[in-house]
Design an enzyme around this catalytic site. Sequence first.
Site, short mmCIF file in Angstrom:
data_model
loop_
_atom_site.label_atom_id
_atom_site.label_comp_id
_atom_site.label_asym_id
_atom_site.label_seq_id
_atom_site.Cartn_x
_atom_site.Cartn_y
_atom_site.Cartn_z
CB SER A 37 -0.93 -0.03 1.22
OG SER A 37 -1.90 0.98 1.12
CG ASN A 38 -0.37 4.73 -1.30
OD1 ASN A 38 -1.00 5.55 -0.67
ND2 ASN A 38 -0.90 4.08 -2.33
#
Length: 228
Positions: free
Chosen positions: A33-34
């Site tokens: 993810s980020n």
Amino acid sequence: CADCFERGLLTGRHVLINAGPTREAIDPVRYISNHSSGKMGFALAEAAAEAGARVTLVAGPVSQPTPARVERVDVISAVEMLAACESALPADVFIASAAVADYRPASCAPGKLKKDPGSDDGMTLHMVRNPDILATLANHAQRPGLCVGFAAETDDVLGYASDKLTRKNLDLIIANDVSQPGIGFNADENAVTLIDRSLAPQPLAQASKQKLARQIIAVVAARLTNPS
Ligand code: CTP
Ligand code: CA
């Protein structure tokens, strides 16, 4: 141009916004993810609702309260986010503020992956491209009349952003320079430049994401009334 914002500017309009990161599963307990917080997209949803729009907010995994009078659809992955955005059509406006993961693991392992006890080797994860949600909606049979993208860039910020505007068939792109400390990704403030199809850049000074959201919604409303 905080004065441009008026309640009722978007009455009768349907505004679709996506926000936050996506999460791409590796196995039942791990993902890629980020750091997107979703703050800008949630602020835009709030401002659009205050302007009288019916707002659908498709949100990746974030911890943000749902703004009043906003219909929120929670999703996890990019593929789910695309499906939820397509299901929300037709819309007058689509604002793509989500930080969509560009790649996802080619497959999600059915069980938790185990290290090989007989080896100290690293591991390689095979990734495949995710769909481009914004380009898909901007070229859709039910294309929203106004498609707005974000471009968080370093180096040639306006050049890269204008390329995305043309390549993805957008009406407006909101560029920000993420090499500047304290603004943009996961911060409370942002400083952006709006670029339209005439490629005329319109800078908006550094301000809270709430204030910028109202300015952006005022620009969107003006364009719906007077398409250029
Ligand atoms: N976007 C999208 N779907 C993707 C990737 C990006 O809808 N799979 C949208 C983002 O929400 C944003 C815009 O496209 O509004 C630009 O995102 P960005 O990551 O800057 O562009 P990319 O096309 O992914 O190019 P790159 O990351 O290689 O710069
Ligand atoms: Ca990207």
